[in-house]
Each structure stands twice: as C-alpha cells, then as structure tokens.
Design a protein around this motif. Structure first.
Motif, PDB file in Angstrom:
ATOM      1  N   MET A   1     -37.722   3.288  55.153  1.00 24.48           N
ATOM      2  CA  MET A   1     -36.957   2.092  55.462  1.00 24.48           C
ATOM      3  C   MET A   1     -35.541   2.489  55.873  1.00 24.48           C
ATOM      4  SD  MET A   1     -39.063  -0.320  55.189  1.00 24.48           S
ATOM      5  CE  MET A   1     -37.997  -1.765  55.189  1.00 24.48           C
ATOM      6  N   GLY A   2     -34.670   1.495  56.045  1.00 28.08           N
ATOM      7  CA  GLY A   2     -33.311   1.783  56.464  1.00 28.08           C
ATOM      8  C   GLY A   2     -33.076   1.373  57.896  1.00 28.08           C
ATOM      9  N   PHE A   3     -32.029   1.936  58.486  1.00 22.03           N
ATOM     10  CA  PHE A   3     -31.631   1.571  59.836  1.00 22.03           C
ATOM     11  C   PHE A   3     -31.366   2.805  60.675  1.00 22.03           C
ATOM     12  CE2 PHE A   3     -30.402  -1.847  57.016  1.00 22.03           C
ATOM     13  CZ  PHE A   3     -30.837  -2.984  57.688  1.00 22.03           C
ATOM     14  N   ILE A   4     -31.595   2.650  61.965  1.00 23.37           N
ATOM     15  CA  ILE A   4     -31.186   3.652  62.940  1.00 23.37           C
ATOM     16  C   ILE A   4     -30.100   3.007  63.792  1.00 23.37           C
ATOM     17  CG2 ILE A   4     -31.864   5.042  64.920  1.00 23.37           C
ATOM     18  CD1 ILE A   4     -34.679   5.165  63.679  1.00 23.37           C
ATOM     19  N   ALA A   5     -28.934   3.626  63.811  1.00 24.63           N
ATOM     20  CA  ALA A   5     -27.800   3.055  64.523  1.00 24.63           C
ATOM     21  C   ALA A   5     -27.293   4.021  65.581  1.00 24.63           C
ATOM     22  CB  ALA A   5     -26.661   2.734  63.552  1.00 24.63           C
ATOM     23  N   GLU A   6     -26.804   3.459  66.662  1.00 26.20           N
ATOM     24  CA  GLU A   6     -26.090   4.224  67.681  1.00 26.20           C
ATOM     25  C   GLU A   6     -24.645   3.755  67.625  1.00 26.20           C
ATOM     26  OE1 GLU A   6     -26.140   3.688  72.251  1.00 26.20           O
ATOM     27  OE2 GLU A   6     -27.598   5.258  71.794  1.00 26.20           O
ATOM     28  N   VAL A   7     -23.731   4.675  67.353  1.00 26.67           N
ATOM     29  CA  VAL A   7     -22.332   4.335  67.130  1.00 26.67           C
ATOM     30  C   VAL A   7     -21.449   5.096  68.100  1.00 26.67           C
ATOM     31  CG1 VAL A   7     -20.465   4.241  65.443  1.00 26.67           C
ATOM     32  CG2 VAL A   7     -22.835   4.003  64.672  1.00 26.67           C
ATOM     33  N   HIS A   8     -20.588   4.364  68.811  1.00 25.03           N
ATOM     34  CA  HIS A   8     -19.624   4.987  69.713  1.00 25.03           C
ATOM     35  C   HIS A   8     -18.328   5.222  68.954  1.00 25.03           C
ATOM     36  CE1 HIS A   8     -16.489   5.211  72.856  1.00 25.03           C
ATOM     37  NE2 HIS A   8     -17.442   5.782  73.559  1.00 25.03           N
ATOM     38  N   LEU A   9     -17.842   6.475  68.980  1.00 24.90           N
ATOM     39  CA  LEU A   9     -16.645   6.882  68.257  1.00 24.90           C
ATOM     40  C   LEU A   9     -15.626   7.448  69.239  1.00 24.90           C
ATOM     41  CD1 LEU A   9     -18.614   8.841  65.531  1.00 24.90           C
ATOM     42  CD2 LEU A   9     -17.556   6.602  65.192  1.00 24.90           C
ATOM     43  N   SER A  10     -14.386   7.011  69.105  1.00 28.20           N
ATOM     44  CA  SER A  10     -13.359   7.501  70.021  1.00 28.20           C
ATOM     45  C   SER A  10     -11.999   7.559  69.347  1.00 28.20           C
ATOM     46  CB  SER A  10     -13.276   6.599  71.262  1.00 28.20           C
ATOM     47  OG  SER A  10     -12.337   7.108  72.182  1.00 28.20           O
ATOM     48  N   HIS A  11     -11.286   8.650  69.618  1.00 27.00           N
ATOM     49  CA  HIS A  11      -9.912   8.849  69.144  1.00 27.00           C
ATOM     50  C   HIS A  11      -9.389  10.070  69.893  1.00 27.00           C
ATOM     51  CE1 HIS A  11      -6.482   9.848  66.624  1.00 27.00           C
ATOM     52  NE2 HIS A  11      -6.611   8.676  65.993  1.00 27.00           N
ATOM     53  N   ASP A  12      -8.130  10.028  70.293  1.00 28.69           N
ATOM     54  CA  ASP A  12      -7.567  11.140  71.063  1.00 28.69           C
ATOM     55  C   ASP A  12      -7.615  12.461  70.319  1.00 28.69           C
ATOM     56  OD1 ASP A  12      -7.035   9.475  73.170  1.00 28.69           O
ATOM     57  OD2 ASP A  12      -4.906   9.196  72.697  1.00 28.69           O
ATOM     58  N   ASP A  13      -7.695  12.405  68.971  1.00 31.88           N
ATOM     59  CA  ASP A  13      -7.701  13.626  68.181  1.00 31.88           C
ATOM     60  C   ASP A  13      -9.083  14.034  67.691  1.00 31.88           C
ATOM     61  OD1 ASP A  13      -4.969  13.984  68.450  1.00 31.88           O
ATOM     62  OD2 ASP A  13      -4.490  12.859  66.636  1.00 31.88           O
ATOM     63  N   LEU A  14     -10.127  13.314  68.093  1.00 29.43           N
ATOM     64  CA  LEU A  14     -11.483  13.774  67.789  1.00 29.43           C
ATOM     65  C   LEU A  14     -11.786  15.013  68.631  1.00 29.43           C
ATOM     66  CD1 LEU A  14     -13.817  10.640  67.514  1.00 29.43           C
ATOM     67  CD2 LEU A  14     -13.364  12.343  65.739  1.00 29.43           C
ATOM     68  N   GLY A 134      -8.129   5.608  62.004  1.00 33.34           N
ATOM     69  CA  GLY A 134      -7.770   5.154  63.343  1.00 33.34           C
ATOM     70  C   GLY A 134      -8.809   5.444  64.395  1.00 33.34           C
ATOM     71  N   ILE A 135     -10.011   5.816  63.979  1.00 36.26           N
ATOM     72  CA  ILE A 135     -11.083   6.132  64.929  1.00 36.26           C
ATOM     73  C   ILE A 135     -11.782   4.840  65.349  1.00 36.26           C
ATOM     74  CG2 ILE A 135     -13.271   7.352  65.249  1.00 36.26           C
ATOM     75  CD1 ILE A 135     -12.329   9.342  63.106  1.00 36.26           C
ATOM     76  N   SER A 136     -11.871   4.622  66.651  1.00 32.82           N
ATOM     77  CA  SER A 136     -12.604   3.465  67.161  1.00 32.82           C
ATOM     78  C   SER A 136     -14.077   3.600  66.786  1.00 32.82           C
ATOM     79  CB  SER A 136     -12.447   3.382  68.683  1.00 32.82           C
ATOM     80  OG  SER A 136     -13.320   2.414  69.233  1.00 32.82           O
ATOM     81  N   PHE A 137     -14.629   2.563  66.174  1.00 35.22           N
ATOM     82  CA  PHE A 137     -16.010   2.571  65.669  1.00 35.22           C
ATOM     83  C   PHE A 137     -16.720   1.353  66.233  1.00 35.22           C
ATOM     84  CE2 PHE A 137     -19.395   1.568  62.760  1.00 35.22           C
ATOM     85  CZ  PHE A 137     -19.832   2.770  62.218  1.00 35.22           C
ATOM     86  N   ARG A 138     -17.727   1.588  67.072  1.00 36.81           N
ATOM     87  CA  ARG A 138     -18.425   0.466  67.707  1.00 36.81           C
ATOM     88  C   ARG A 138     -19.929   0.712  67.664  1.00 36.81           C
ATOM     89  NH1 ARG A 138     -19.379   0.141  73.264  1.00 36.81           N
ATOM     90  NH2 ARG A 138     -17.735   1.699  73.575  1.00 36.81           N
ATOM     91  N   VAL A 139     -20.657  -0.166  66.978  1.00 41.03           N
ATOM     92  CA  VAL A 139     -22.114  -0.066  66.920  1.00 41.03           C
ATOM     93  C   VAL A 139     -22.684  -0.663  68.202  1.00 41.03           C
ATOM     94  CG1 VAL A 139     -24.210  -0.756  65.695  1.00 41.03           C
ATOM     95  CG2 VAL A 139     -22.129  -0.193  64.403  1.00 41.03           C
TER      96      VAL A 139
END
Length: 220
Positions: A1-14, A134-139
C-alpha cells in the motif's frame, strides 16, 4: 500500500540546478551519492549531444566542483562531481519515514523525484523538510501504489501531451508526417524541449513495458 509521487524540486543551491537551468536540452539522471575523504560525491548520467557545453556549465556551477566524465556510451555520459552545497535533492532522513526513491531526473529547471511513500504523513514530512529550507516543492503526480504495475506509466501531463500530439501528427509513422520542429511550433517551445519530453516519455513507456514482462503471469 502507500503512494507513488512525482515531486518537482527546485532551488538555486540544490546540486547541479544551475547547470540544469543553463543546459535545458540535456537530461541529467541522479545515479547515487557517496562520501570520500569527507567530501560528498554525486554521480549522474547525462543524456544529450553537447558534452563540452555541459561540462562548461558544470565548471561554472557554484553547487559542485571537479566535474569529471568517467564514462561515455552511445546515448549517455556518466559524470562524478563534488557537491559544494549543504542542500540535498532528497534528504537521507526521509528514509526513516519509509520514503523510497525510484528515480531522480532533471526537468523544468530542477529535479523530479519519483518516490514511494507509505502514507500521506511521510509526504507531508518530505514537503516540510524542503520548504523549511526554501526548496520549491511541487507534487505533479500522485498514485495509489495498489494500482497494478502494468497500468502505471508515470507520465506527466506534458509528456502525455507531447506523445498524443506526436502520434496524431504522424511523427511516429514511416516516413514521418511531422518533425520535432513541427511539434515545437504547435507547442510554442524549443526543439530541444520537445526532444527532451519525447525521450523521457518514451523511456517511461519502455521501462513500464519491460517491467511488466518480468511480472509472473498470475499478476497480469
């Protein structure tokens, strides 16, 4: 069970995000990270056709240093870099909550992580960790992991759009009735963006098909 997620991550210092922004026509795939002599090392595969330009972007990227091409194949090159930023693409502590990483690839000026999470609390903890830094997090995609493997292809909306358009425009016919330039004009994006989306979408379908072929017959 559970979830499968696709997450977009962005930050100038990543790690490598400045390189991703400069070389939008090249797809990077995170392979693994390790530590050596108290230095964080990261290995990535690069899919593109202009490695010298990619290496120049890496050399001027403040998040990494010492970019080294360690192998070159027909369709990709593998690089090792020293990570010079404290930020992590997917923090190791998230594993304590049961997060499992399938893939991490570059897209749209950042990284896209495809992960399995046991529950929504784990997803919330991942989001909080990122946003506190400060990391942009978008599912962008979220699936119930009980969905059978042969029905789950992980296509983003943009990948689905480009495949649908390419198919009905005759891009996959022999001979072709449409080119990448034609698709780029219809979508009002660059030719390199079309190429990248097509490669990733087709790779996802192939991966899902091959994985399904390995399933026991009773699960199909």
């Amino acid at each position: 069970m559970g979830f499968i997620a696709e997450v977009h991550l962005s930050h100038d210092d990543l790690p490598l995000v400045p390189t991703i922004e400069r070389r939008s026509g090249t797809t990077l795939r995170y392979e693994y990270g390790t530590t050596h002599d108290e230095r964080r090392l990261q290995f990535v595969s690069a899919f593109g056709d202009d490695y010298p330009a990619l290496e120049a972007a890496m050399a001027s990227d403040p998040t990494v240093s010492e970019p080294t091409r360690i192998a070159t194949f027909d369709n990709r090159a593998i690089y090792r870099v020293v990570v010079d930023t404290d930020l992590e693409i997917v923090p190791a502590r998230c594993a304590d909550r049961g997060l499992f990483v399938f893939t991490i690839t570059s897209d749209d000026g950042g990284w896209v992580a495809r992960v399995h999470l046991p529950d929504r609390d784990a997803l919330s903890a991942f989001r909080t960790h990122c946003r506190d830094r400060g990391i942009s997090f978008r599912v962008t995609q979220l699936y119930d992991s009980s969905v059978s493997d042969d029905q789950t292809y992980f296509l983003t909306d943009r990948q689905h759009e480009i495949l649908t358009m390419a198919y009905y425009a005759g891009y996959f016919q022999v001979p072709r009735n449409a080119t990448q330039d034609d698709l780029a004009d219809r979508l009002d994006v660059s030719d390199s963006a079309v190429s990248q989306r097509l490669r990733r979408a087709i790779a996802e379908l192939i991966a899902a098909t091959l994985e399904n072929d390995r399933l026991p017959a009773k699960r199909r």
